[in-house]
Design an enzyme around this catalytic site. Sequence first.
Site, short mmCIF file in Angstrom:
data_model
loop_
_atom_site.label_atom_id
_atom_site.label_comp_id
_atom_site.label_asym_id
_atom_site.label_seq_id
_atom_site.Cartn_x
_atom_site.Cartn_y
_atom_site.Cartn_z
N ARG A 61 0.88 -1.22 0.04
CA ARG A 61 0.13 -0.01 -0.07
C ARG A 61 0.63 1.08 -0.19
O ARG A 61 0.49 2.18 -0.40
CB ARG A 61 -1.06 0.05 1.31
CG ARG A 61 -2.15 -0.65 0.91
CD ARG A 61 -2.78 -1.00 2.20
NE ARG A 61 -2.31 -1.76 3.44
CZ ARG A 61 -2.98 -2.35 4.24
NH1 ARG A 61 -4.39 -2.07 4.31
NH2 ARG A 61 -2.47 -2.88 5.41
N LYS A 168 0.75 -20.66 4.81
CA LYS A 168 -0.13 -21.17 5.89
C LYS A 168 -0.69 -19.79 6.99
O LYS A 168 -0.07 -19.02 6.83
CB LYS A 168 0.34 -22.43 6.92
CG LYS A 168 1.60 -21.66 7.73
CD LYS A 168 1.85 -22.68 8.69
CE LYS A 168 2.73 -22.05 9.81
NZ LYS A 168 2.36 -22.18 11.18
N HIS A 198 6.82 -24.92 5.30
CA HIS A 198 8.26 -24.56 5.18
C HIS A 198 8.99 -25.65 5.95
O HIS A 198 10.21 -25.99 5.65
CB HIS A 198 8.63 -23.20 5.89
CG HIS A 198 8.79 -23.23 7.09
ND1 HIS A 198 7.61 -22.58 8.15
CD2 HIS A 198 9.72 -23.35 7.85
CE1 HIS A 198 7.99 -22.63 9.30
NE2 HIS A 198 9.20 -22.89 9.30
N LYS A 202 13.12 -28.24 4.84
CA LYS A 202 14.25 -28.44 5.47
C LYS A 202 14.93 -29.56 5.13
O LYS A 202 14.37 -30.79 4.78
CB LYS A 202 14.05 -28.63 7.01
CG LYS A 202 13.47 -27.14 7.69
CD LYS A 202 12.93 -27.39 8.96
CE LYS A 202 12.27 -26.27 9.81
NZ LYS A 202 13.27 -25.06 9.74
N GLU A 236 9.62 -24.80 21.19
CA GLU A 236 10.02 -23.57 21.00
C GLU A 236 10.17 -23.25 22.37
O GLU A 236 9.51 -23.14 23.49
CB GLU A 236 8.95 -22.84 20.33
CG GLU A 236 8.82 -22.99 18.79
CD GLU A 236 7.47 -22.23 18.08
OE1 GLU A 236 8.04 -21.56 17.74
OE2 GLU A 236 6.43 -22.60 18.36
N ASP A 255 -1.84 -24.06 14.88
CA ASP A 255 -0.91 -23.32 14.28
C ASP A 255 0.45 -24.32 13.79
O ASP A 255 0.83 -24.14 12.88
CB ASP A 255 -0.05 -22.45 15.45
CG ASP A 255 0.85 -21.65 14.92
OD1 ASP A 255 0.96 -21.31 13.83
OD2 ASP A 255 1.94 -21.34 15.57
N HIS A 260 2.93 -28.97 10.34
CA HIS A 260 4.22 -29.45 10.22
C HIS A 260 4.11 -30.51 10.90
O HIS A 260 5.04 -31.77 10.54
CB HIS A 260 5.07 -28.14 11.34
CG HIS A 260 5.15 -26.88 10.87
ND1 HIS A 260 5.15 -26.51 9.77
CD2 HIS A 260 5.39 -25.80 11.56
CE1 HIS A 260 5.30 -25.11 9.29
NE2 HIS A 260 5.25 -24.71 10.56
N LYS A 358 5.12 -23.89 23.41
CA LYS A 358 6.10 -22.47 23.45
C LYS A 358 6.53 -22.49 24.89
O LYS A 358 5.84 -22.85 25.81
CB LYS A 358 5.29 -21.38 23.07
CG LYS A 358 4.79 -21.36 21.35
CD LYS A 358 4.25 -19.93 20.92
CE LYS A 358 4.18 -19.95 19.53
NZ LYS A 358 5.30 -19.81 18.74
#
Length: 505
Positions: A61, A168, A198, A202, A236, A255, A260, A358
Amino acid sequence: MITNPLRDPRDRRLPRVPEPCALVVFGITGDLARKKLLPAVYDLANRGLLPTNFALLGFARRGWGDEDFAALAREAARKAARTPWREEVWERLAGSVRFVQGSFDDDNAFDALAATLGELEGSHGIGGNAAFYLSIPPAMFPVVLKQMQRTGMADSTPERWRRVVVEKPFGTDLASSRELNELVDSVFTAEDVFRIDHYLGKETVQNLMALRFANSLFEPVWNGHHVDSVQITMAEDVGIGGRAAFYEQTGAARDVLQNHLLQLLALTAMEEPVEFSAEEIRTEKLKVLRAVSLPEDLARFAVRGQYEQGWLAGQRATGYRQEEGVDPHSTTETYAAVRLGVETRRWAGVPFYLRAGKRLPRRVTEIALVFKRAPHLPFADTDTEELGSNQLVIRVQPDEGMTLKFGSKVPGSVMEVRDVAMDFLYGEQFTEASPEAYERLLLDVLLGDATLFPRNAEVEASWAVIDPLEEFWTGTTPQPYRAGEWGPRAADEMLAAEGRRWRRP
Ligand SMILES: NC(=O)c1ccc[n+]([C@@H]2O[C@H](COP(=O)([O-])OP(=O)(O)OC[C@H]3O[C@@H](n4cnc5c(N)ncnc54)[C@H](OP(=O)(O)O)[C@@H]3O)[C@@H](O)[C@H]2O)c1
């Protein structure tokens, strides 16, 4: 694809370079474009993997000119490129960078984009080929796709290809992913749609196929006769960063479990493909995903958690409900674990334990095959109290590699057996550094190789696993765990109930 007439067609080691083309990135000013896509474009150019006739177009934009965009792209690439910085590589790229300003609902802006693509055909010889990367909020997918349809930009012809890359999340449940798939398929032909997961870019994930199907050692024990259970972990140490608005609506299961982790499960459990092609590999993965079953007793075999304030690496970590932008009474899970089955002859009765969270003690993604204990142990009268189970651990990240864990005699006069580990580390065995996942996947899009991109049926089969879980969790409160711990106690109890325990990677 450009072919070299001097090259032996059987020699697949030589890098493939895409045909002349343009890469159009919608959402070029966003986080993903700056951190991953622009550095990946530079790295590909630096490795000589982009065609000489190449153009990069950004759409957003703000009122920028081509130079402003080139400056942003340079800064982003310089900051995060994997390969050494070479100004001459950038200079070559910068000459073919264009910026088109506009909002997604602005017809004129899309007409201008179509016109710019047309001009580049003449000035840069891109041959009309273009890949459109939707690096934008998912709510914007429909309007952008419709604009591409309206302007005819989505149409592949025998003379040119047009492809779309979808990021995603692919929907938020089965119904919305079907809707999205129908929309994408009404604008692009199925073979021109590339859904990015993604993780599949890997190196270690691709190595899973090499490990299984290029060796004779592992496949004979890769089944329920020998494997007791499989654990797939994506841990994570970070929290949600600045993504509260997104995460509050999403949670750990949507998520990362849906995409994954289920993709890792599919690659671990699938049968050998007839050949190493996109069609055959995706067919085998789909069969596995369709064979995945949830436990009947979800209360016992599915756990969701939410991190509370705690300590991580000597630092105080805020609790999820205290993170900026998070509802203080939020019931979104930051940890999810579930016991799945794969209803095939190979895997009947073998639990696949998946967990993602997480603010866990460290960042690690791994697949661990835990083998059955030896049927007879002739060491009853020795110092060996309990032999551990043999394990084959594939480390997806970090320290990419593999570890085989087995019992070995401790030196000395008594027969004591203890677990030892045999390690293979990518960084030690190969001098070549692994490409970044986005680098590999972008190249595959431009080459038209869909092997590492899930098909829409895979996405839908994955949602069919996650939907009942989400439904079961609706209205429930996640179990608390302290930041820096390996998830809630209920997750440990889930495995303990079956005489097992989670690995502590
Ligand atoms: N960030 C990640 O690490 C990550 C990881 C995995 C997947 N993804 C996915 O990748 C996609 C992009 O994520 P992101 O984090 O990069 O998002 P982001 O930082 O919010 O960027 C969104 C981009 O879309 C543009 N945009 C939004 N509305 C627009 C409109 N009406 N008209 C024109 N442009 C508009 C913004 O441009 P303006 O500058 O004009 O606002 C910006 O460039 C999402 O689908 C996300 O789920 C991201």
